[in-house]
Design an enzyme around this catalytic site. Structure first.
Site, mmCIF file in Angstrom:
data_model
loop_
_atom_site.group_PDB
_atom_site.id
_atom_site.type_symbol
_atom_site.label_atom_id
_atom_site.label_comp_id
_atom_site.label_asym_id
_atom_site.label_seq_id
_atom_site.Cartn_x
_atom_site.Cartn_y
_atom_site.Cartn_z
ATOM 1 N N LYS A 155 0.836 -1.130 0.056
ATOM 2 C CA LYS A 155 -0.136 0.033 -0.070
ATOM 3 C C LYS A 155 0.836 1.238 -0.019
ATOM 4 O O LYS A 155 0.507 2.239 -0.915
ATOM 5 C CB LYS A 155 -0.788 -0.155 1.191
ATOM 6 N N ARG A 195 -8.626 2.971 9.726
ATOM 7 C CA ARG A 195 -8.281 1.548 10.206
ATOM 8 C C ARG A 195 -9.480 0.855 10.781
ATOM 9 O O ARG A 195 -9.445 -0.301 11.138
ATOM 10 C CB ARG A 195 -7.291 1.595 11.341
ATOM 11 N N ARG A 240 12.663 -8.886 5.286
ATOM 12 C CA ARG A 240 13.423 -7.675 5.219
ATOM 13 C C ARG A 240 14.396 -7.596 6.142
ATOM 14 O O ARG A 240 14.638 -8.132 7.198
ATOM 15 C CB ARG A 240 12.323 -6.468 5.510
ATOM 16 N N ARG A 276 14.187 -5.853 11.785
ATOM 17 C CA ARG A 276 13.440 -5.129 12.846
ATOM 18 C C ARG A 276 12.401 -6.099 13.622
ATOM 19 O O ARG A 276 12.072 -7.200 13.190
ATOM 20 C CB ARG A 276 12.693 -3.943 12.126
ATOM 21 N N ARG A 315 0.149 -8.575 13.602
ATOM 22 C CA ARG A 315 -0.194 -7.326 12.940
ATOM 23 C C ARG A 315 -1.450 -7.726 11.968
ATOM 24 O O ARG A 315 -2.392 -7.324 11.404
ATOM 25 C CB ARG A 315 0.911 -6.840 12.021
#
Length: 224
Positions: free
Chosen positions: A19, A94, A132, A165, A176
């Site tokens: 997004k 949200r 990542r 991270r 999440r």
């Protein structure tokens, strides 16, 4: 585009669907700003605005910032001059409460133009996010599969150490996704009922996804 009708886009999709990337590309092409709640919070906190200080009170206590504070931040943002032709919302709304508030904010200028849902399977989202790696020194972002460094664990730019991270660790990503399905997924039905939802296959290359997004935008708003 006249002052009455504006291009307001709400990008939907699971974490990792792209997004933010697509919002940036659309912002460049359409010349309207990308608005993300993350950026709004950082701005208001760093500039110690009235809303930023209010949000900090909740955050310092470990509480969630109420919808009303976030909604006020967005309302102030879309009144700024660079939003005179519209905006692209990334990470807002949200939940249904924020969605109805956004409808009221944008109604004087034609309301929400479209709500593209960038669809991505959960396993692919996990693969994208958990792969990542970030350089501790310069912040450059890599991916163990899609964009690996020349030497494993070492940044190509400055030789810094690459790390994962906390937000990108599997247990955090699963949480999440859980929060997304609990709070944000109901927006899919909300915008479908308003005939504003359009589904885009987010598993394809960035350029293909962007081309399709541009092709589904309402032409009457683009040309007005």
């Amino acid at each position: 585009m006249n002052d009455q009708r504006r291009m307001y886009l709400v990008l939907l999709g699971v974490p990792g669907a792209g997004k933010g990337t697509q919002a940036r590309l659309l912002s460049e092409k359409l010349q309207i700003p990308q608005i993300s709640t993350g950026d709004l919070f950082r701005y208001n906190l760093s500039h110690e605005t009235e809303l930023g200080l209010l949000a900090k009170q909740y955050m310092d206590r470990g509480d969630l910032v109420p919808d009303e504070v976030t909604i006020q931040m967005v309302a102030e943002r879309i009144r700024q001059e660079d939003c005179a032709r519209g905006a692209i919302f990334d990470g807002f709304p949200r939940n249904l409460n924020q969605a109805t508030a956004l409808d009221q904010m944008t109604a004087p200028h034609g309301g929400i133009s479209l709500a593209p849902l960038i669809h991505l399977e959960d396993e692919e989202a996990m693969r994208r996010i958990t792969g990542r790696r970030v350089c501790r020194q310069c912040g450059a972002v890599y991916h163990v599969e899609f964009n690996p460094p020349a030497r494993e664990g070492i940044c190509d730019i400055d030789g810094g150490e690459l790390y994962q991270r906390d937000d990108d660790k599997p247990e955090t990503v699963r949480n999440r996704l859980y929060v997304y399905y609990k709070q944000t997924a109901p927006l899919i039905g909300y915008y479908f009922a308003k005939s504003l939802l359009v589904e885009i296959d987010g598993s394809r290359p960035i350029e293909e996804v962007n081309r399709e997004l541009l092709s589904v935008l309402p032409q009457d708003v683009l040309e007005s």
